[in-house]
Design an enzyme around this catalytic site. Sequence first.
Site, mmCIF file in Angstrom:
data_model
loop_
_atom_site.group_PDB
_atom_site.id
_atom_site.type_symbol
_atom_site.label_atom_id
_atom_site.label_comp_id
_atom_site.label_asym_id
_atom_site.label_seq_id
_atom_site.Cartn_x
_atom_site.Cartn_y
_atom_site.Cartn_z
ATOM 1 N N TRP A 9 0.825 -1.223 0.000
ATOM 2 C CA TRP A 9 0.000 0.000 0.000
ATOM 3 C C TRP A 9 0.855 1.269 0.000
ATOM 4 O O TRP A 9 0.349 2.350 -0.186
ATOM 5 C CB TRP A 9 -0.901 0.014 1.237
ATOM 6 N N GLU A 93 12.102 2.304 -3.455
ATOM 7 C CA GLU A 93 11.829 3.627 -2.874
ATOM 8 C C GLU A 93 12.630 3.845 -1.594
ATOM 9 O O GLU A 93 12.921 4.975 -1.217
ATOM 10 C CB GLU A 93 10.319 3.785 -2.642
ATOM 11 N N GLU A 161 11.588 -5.885 -9.333
ATOM 12 C CA GLU A 161 10.849 -4.683 -9.697
ATOM 13 C C GLU A 161 11.775 -3.702 -10.429
ATOM 14 O O GLU A 161 12.503 -2.944 -9.779
ATOM 15 C CB GLU A 161 10.312 -3.973 -8.448
ATOM 16 N N GLY A 230 1.531 -2.374 -6.302
ATOM 17 C CA GLY A 230 1.399 -1.078 -5.640
ATOM 18 C C GLY A 230 0.000 -0.521 -5.820
ATOM 19 O O GLY A 230 -0.948 -0.973 -5.179
#
Length: 249
Positions: A9, A93, A161, A230
Amino acid sequence: MKKIIIANWKMNPTKLADAKKIIEGTKKIAKKSLSDIVVCPPFPYINLLSGSKRPFLGAQNMSFEKEGAFTGEVSAAQLYSLGVQYVIVGHSERRAMGETSEVVAKKACAAIQSRISPIICIGEKERNQNAEHWQEIKWQLVDSLQGVNKTNIKKCVIAYEPVWAIGKKSVGPMNPADVAESAIFIKKVLAEMFGPQIAEGVRIVYGGSVDGKSSKDIMRAGGVSGFLVGRASLKPKEFEEIVLACSAK
Ligand code: 13P
């Protein structure tokens, strides 16, 4: 191999009421699915799924430290005590905030020690004609698995990813043939590290702009055991499509 679909999330949604709604929707999907479904909400909402198995509860990050004066950090043992069974480590990230593969490896080992399965994220920033991305993927994987042995690699999930395929501003999902090529490459590196038989049993998932449509194509031809999702994981209808894509023969 049993499929696994992981909902990341990220820092969404803003309101608790909305988090509850998404969880209710996701629970219904997880109840019907034969795959492992994992929801990784932001820490403030973790209690909403405490001890849940359908879906499994996951976290988005953790500290490798055991306990003590580490303001703002959360330990593996604390997560385990809340019923967390999976944790994402090394998401791009977080790597962009300075997390190195060395730190990722420490987190993965700390998670395993606390009986939590690490979802170890790797993926190249870009692809160019020199094909340097293969080296980037290889060393991220090797360095992020330092300290992981033949026994506990089985508890890990490798999430591939490519950074350029993640998020609203990306070019969109990678094409299935390229996903397959990367999955084979990752398996090859795992085989060099742990032997072919063990490598064969490690689940490799793809992440980056996965939605209902792309999940079908990638599941058919991408050679992966599931997805790390995501944006689409915040929309139960879309997420259900992805889960269904994983159960299709
Ligand atoms: P999106 O599915 O929103 O592109 O995000 C992918 C991701 O980073 C999941 O961890």
